[in-house]
Every structure is written in structure tokens, then in C-alpha cells.
Design a protein around this motif. Structure first.
Motif, PDB file in Angstrom:
ATOM      1  N   UNK A 255       0.761  -1.152   0.057  1.00 40.79           N
ATOM      2  CA  UNK A 255       0.006  -0.008   0.004  1.00 40.79           C
ATOM      3  C   UNK A 255       0.854   1.474  -0.042  1.00 40.79           C
ATOM      4  N   UNK A 256       0.365   2.311  -0.639  1.00 37.22           N
ATOM      5  CA  UNK A 256       1.029   3.714  -0.572  1.00 37.22           C
ATOM      6  C   UNK A 256       0.373   4.344   0.910  1.00 37.22           C
ATOM      7  N   UNK A 257       1.700   4.607   1.507  1.00 35.24           N
ATOM      8  CA  UNK A 257       1.206   5.344   2.856  1.00 35.24           C
ATOM      9  C   UNK A 257       1.789   6.589   2.458  1.00 35.24           C
ATOM     10  N   UNK A 258       0.529   7.799   2.657  1.00 34.01           N
ATOM     11  CA  UNK A 258       0.862   9.043   2.753  1.00 34.01           C
ATOM     12  C   UNK A 258       0.642   9.680   4.134  1.00 34.01           C
ATOM     13  N   UNK A 259       1.579  10.392   4.517  1.00 34.09           N
ATOM     14  CA  UNK A 259       1.244  11.058   5.953  1.00 34.09           C
ATOM     15  C   UNK A 259       1.411  12.448   5.858  1.00 34.09           C
ATOM     16  N   UNK A 260       0.659  13.281   6.275  1.00 35.65           N
ATOM     17  CA  UNK A 260       0.694  14.740   6.232  1.00 35.65           C
ATOM     18  C   UNK A 260       0.422  15.433   7.399  1.00 35.65           C
ATOM     19  N   UNK A 261       1.496  16.427   7.658  1.00 36.12           N
ATOM     20  CA  UNK A 261       1.207  17.160   9.070  1.00 36.12           C
ATOM     21  C   UNK A 261       0.249  18.108   8.503  1.00 36.12           C
ATOM     22  N   UNK A 262      -0.824  18.420   9.657  1.00 36.16           N
ATOM     23  CA  UNK A 262      -1.884  19.198   9.274  1.00 36.16           C
ATOM     24  C   UNK A 262      -1.861  20.178  10.580  1.00 36.16           C
ATOM     25  N   UNK A 263      -0.789  20.622  11.077  1.00 33.69           N
ATOM     26  CA  UNK A 263      -0.686  21.535  12.224  1.00 33.69           C
ATOM     27  C   UNK A 263      -1.249  23.040  11.934  1.00 33.69           C
ATOM     28  N   UNK A 264      -0.873  23.301  10.447  1.00 32.38           N
ATOM     29  CA  UNK A 264      -1.487  24.582  10.034  1.00 32.38           C
ATOM     30  C   UNK A 264      -3.001  24.662   9.991  1.00 32.38           C
ATOM     31  N   UNK A 265      -3.650  23.566   9.617  1.00 28.68           N
ATOM     32  CA  UNK A 265      -4.987  23.415   9.346  1.00 28.68           C
ATOM     33  C   UNK A 265      -5.857  23.338  10.655  1.00 28.68           C
ATOM     34  N   UNK A 266      -5.066  22.707  11.552  1.00 21.83           N
ATOM     35  CA  UNK A 266      -5.446  22.741  13.025  1.00 21.83           C
ATOM     36  C   UNK A 266      -5.577  24.079  13.645  1.00 21.83           C
ATOM     37  N   UNK A 267      -4.318  24.892  13.237  1.00 22.72           N
ATOM     38  CA  UNK A 267      -4.229  26.274  13.930  1.00 22.72           C
ATOM     39  C   UNK A 267      -5.240  27.042  13.289  1.00 22.72           C
ATOM     40  N   UNK A 268      -5.627  26.779  11.906  1.00 25.32           N
ATOM     41  CA  UNK A 268      -6.628  27.665  11.495  1.00 25.32           C
ATOM     42  C   UNK A 268      -7.857  27.199  12.015  1.00 25.32           C
ATOM     43  N   UNK A 269      -8.455  26.082  12.357  1.00 26.07           N
ATOM     44  CA  UNK A 269      -9.524  25.771  13.037  1.00 26.07           C
ATOM     45  C   UNK A 269      -9.483  26.287  14.272  1.00 26.07           C
TER      46      UNK A 269
END
Length: 442
Positions: free
Chosen positions: A116-130
Motif C-alpha cells: 500500500x502507498x502510505x501518505x502522512x501529512x502534517x496538518x498543524x497549520x489546518x488545526x491552527x486555522x480551525x
């Protein structure tokens, strides 16, 4: 036993308005925050799946395996190919490492080899925006709550102002100062209340006026015969007189006492009429009722050989009314007609049912009346006939209690006499019962 304290409508209104609006603001804020968060996460998820599909398409054009599939890091995104023994139910995962937030997706690369292709993305900026969105919503909700509280107090006072105005107006009134409530400054919703109060004030003012006239008239009417009796008896006692003189004095005294008894009986009738206001209405056939009463009145008119006739434009007319009050009016009209109608003349009683009212008239062949005199005021008399002058006053009070109107006018045809009129509102007829009878007739 605890005593319930009276509740303020002002406090109840603004409290309920504040609570209801606050809950609405909170619910809408959470809905908006949840929708925004879901939208952002869905966009991130769709973007990662699109990246995974692109990677899969590119890999088909080159020889890619676990050894040469290098770890790629770009803009906080880590891409790798993994081999999984247990296939997860959902390829989408949210997790947190320390203070950092990540979203991971697994996309099939080679299902036969469980890769499987595993993609991990850091979403700190999105959480900060929320978080910023949440804090802004919190501030907006707090500001909205303050505005709602101020609005609730303002609206409560605005709605309460007309009631306070009417209450202050009523509290400053007494029997010597009764004034109408002005509707110019009142909201249109309070106009029916103002109309009802004004109508009540008019009735109270009229009642007080009549009662004052009644008390003054009673004092005057009772004082006059007492003065006559006193003077006549004093003259009779000044010196010895013949027996006939004393008998004459006694006869005068008895006549005066009889007149006073009639007046006292009329005053008692006023008390009975006021008590009859609380009599329970009864359903009667007004046509049959007046036919029966007409037969009774013929016995009273037989001595003067007066013919009494009854006419009606309907055969039956059922109505709810207090019989005592109705009888007080009709009987007074007929007794006055008999009193003032010459011998061997006629009296006509008529009933006419119309769309909204029922009119009963008593027409006589008497000399007529002076229409400039308010004969419904107490102690007002017509002609030279004897009486206390309270009959029409009683009829007027009874009509007011029935929410009816009475009038006394001269005849407009080529004959002398007057017409006594009673107009009853047809709203006193029960709609349910009337509709049932109409259905049965159909």
C-alpha cells in the motif's frame, strides 16, 4: 406550606428570550465549526487520495519496489510504500504525535503482495486555522450573547411600556376622574384592550352618574312627602279640631306613605335587577315567550279595553338571555304603554329578527313624549301619571347588562304615540346549537 411568589412577565420574557437565543447561537456556532472542520478534513483527504492515485499512475511507467521506493518529504508530506499483513477497514487515519497532528491514508499499490502507498501529512497549520476559527466563533457568540441580552431587555421594556402606561392610567383614576385611554401612542395590538377598557369606563361613568342621580332623587322624593306629612300633622296638632279634619290629615299621611312604599319598592327592584345580572342565561324561544307575555298583558289592559297585538317576522327564534332582565324591559315598556294609551285604543308588540340583531318594539296610541328629556334617567316622569319615575331607569340598566340598547321615540306615522325599542345582539345565540338546528331543518 410554601407560597408561590408572583412571577414578573418582564423577567420571564427576557429570560426566555436570552436562553432561547443563546442556545440558537451556540448550536449554530457548533454546526458552523463542525461543518468547517469536516470540509477542511475532507479536502485534505481528497487531496491525499489524488496524490496517491497520481503516484500509482506514475509508478506504472517505471520499475518501483520497496527497495527503490525512496521516502519523499515535501510540504510536510511523507510518502512511502508499506507491506501490510492485516488490511485495515478504513484507509483514512487521524493521529497525534506530541503536539503535532497528522493525517494518514493507505492506498492500494499491489494488492496481491499486500503493498500500500502510505501518505502522512502534517496538518498543524489546518488545526491552527480551525482553532482561530473556533476562537473567533467564541468571540462572535459572546458578542452575540451580549447583544441578545441588551436586545431582550430593550424588547421587554418596549412590550411592557404600553401595559405600564395603561396601568398608570388606571391607577390614577377614581370615581371623580374617569378618562378614556388614548390609543395614539399604543401599538395596534393593544387597541382591542384599550377599546374594552374605554367601553368599561363609559359604563362605569354612566353607572356612577345614574347612581348619584338616583341617590339625590331618592333623598328629594322621600324628603318631600315627609315634609308634607310633618307640616300637615303639626298644623293638625296646633289646636283641637273636628274629627273629620284629623281623618283628612290621616288620609293624606296614608297616601304619602303609599307613594313612599311604591318608591321604596322601585328602589328594591333596582337591587333585584343588579342581582339578576348574575343570573345564568337560559335558552328560550323568543317568539313563544313574547306570545305568552302578550296574553298576560291583555289581562292588564282589559280594564281600559285596550287591544294588544303581537307580530313577528319569524315563527321561532331561540336565544340565550337572562329572562329576569328581559322581562324587566318588556314589562316596563308595556306597562307604560297601557298607562298612557287612552281607553279602547291599541298597543302593538313586534319582533323582527335581522342578520345581526333582534329588535322588539312596543308601539302605543298615547300622547307621545318630549324627546328632549332623558326619560331613562331616574325620577324622570311622563305626563301627569303617578309613579316613582324609576321604571325606564331599571329598563336601561337591564339592557346594559344584556349588552342591548333601548330607546324611546315618537311615532313617525300619522298617529300619536311613542315607540319603545329594544335591540338585542344575535351574538347571544349559541353558534353550535344554532348550527345543529339549521342542519336538522335542512
Amino acid at each position: 406550606m410554601s407560597i408561590l411568589k408572583p412571577k414578573s412577565i418582564y423577567k420571564q420574557f427576557h429570560q426566555k428570550l436570552v436562553i432561547a437565543t443563546s442556545l440558537l447561537i451556540i448550536i449554530l456556532s457548533f454546526i458552523f465549526y463542525g461543518y468547517t472542520k469536516s470540509t477542511i478534513f475532507d479536502e485534505i483527504q481528497d487531496s491525499l487520495y489524488a496524490d496517491a492515485q497520481l503516484i500509482l499512475e506514475v509508478s506504472k511507467t517505471s520499475n518501483v519496489n520497496t527497495n527503490n521506493f525512496n521516502l519523499i518529504t515535501s510540504n510536510g508530506i511523507n510518502v512511502d510504500i508499506v507491506e501490510l499483513l492485516n488490511v485495515p477497514q478504513s484507509g483514512y487515519t487521524y493521529f497525534k504525535v506530541g503536539n503535532k497532528h497528522f493525517i494518514q491514508i493507505l492506498y492500494p499499490f499491489d494488492v496481491t503482495k499486500r503493498k500500500y502507498i502510505k501518505i502522512v501529512k502534517n496538518i498543524d497549520s489546518s488545526i491552527e486555522m480551525l482553532n482561530k476559527i473556533f476562537n473567533n466563533l467564541l468571540l462572535i457568540s459572546l458578542g452575540g450573547l451580549i447583544m441578545v441580552v441588551l436586545y431582550a431587555f430593550t424588547v421587554s421594556k418596549t412590550l411592557l411600556r404600553p401595559i405600564i402606561q395603561i396601568t398608570n392610567k388606571l391607577s390614577n383614576m377614581d370615581e371623580n376622574f374617569l378618562s378614556q385611554i388614548k390609543k395614539d401612542n399604543l401599538p395596534i395590538e393593544f387597541h382591542p384592550l384599550a377599546n374594552s377598557i374605554n367601553s368599561l369606563m363609559t359604563r362605569i361613568e354612566t353607572n356612577i352618574k345614574f347612581k348619584k342621580e338616583l341617590f339625590i332623587g331618592v333623598a328629594h322624593e322621600l324628603k318631600t312627602p315627609l315634609a308634607v306629612m310633618k307640616l300637615k300633622n303639626e298644623v293638625a296638632l296646633m289646636k283641637k279640631r273636628e274629627a273629620e279634619k284629623y281623618q283628612e290629615t290621616m288620609r293624606l299621611t296614608v297616601e304619602q306613605i303609599n307613594d313612599m312604599n311604591k318608591m321604596i319598592s322601585s328602589i328594591l327592584d333596582i337591587g333585584r335587577a343588579e342581582g339578576a345580572q348574575f343570573e345564568k342565561p337560559e335558552e328560550i324561544d323568543l317568539v313563544k315567550y313574547l306570545q305568552r307575555k302578550t296574553n298576560d298583558y291583555r289581562m292588564l289592559s282589559a280594564k281600559k279595553k285596550i287591544v294588544i297585538t303581537f307580530f313577528s317576522n319569524v315563527n321561532h327564534h331561540e336565544i340565550y338571555v337572562q329572562p329576569t332582565l328581559l322581562n324587566q324591559i318588556i314589562q316596563n315598556f308595556v306597562q307604560n304603554a297601557i298607562k298612557f294609551t287612552p281607553d279602547e285604543k291599541s298597543i302593538a308588540i313586534r319582533l323582527e329578527k335581522e342578520a345581526n340583531t333582534t329588535t322588539i318594539t312596543v308601539t302605543d296610541d298615547g300622547p307621545g313624549i318630549d324627546e328632549s328629556i332623558d326619560l331613562f334617567a331616574p325620577f324622570k316622569r311622563m305626563g301627569e301619571e303617578s309613579g316613582a319615575g324609576l321604571g325606564l331607569f331599571l329598563a336601561k340598566n337591564a339592557a346594559d347588562s344584556l349588552e342591548a340598547t333601548v330607546s324611546l321615540k315618537n311615532r313617525t306615522d300619522d298617529k300619536n304615540g311613542c315607540v319603545a325599542t329594544l335591540i338585542l345582539p344575535n351574538t347571544t345565540i349559541p353558534k353550535k346549537k344554532e348550527s345543529k338546528k339549521e342542519t336538522s331543518q335542512k
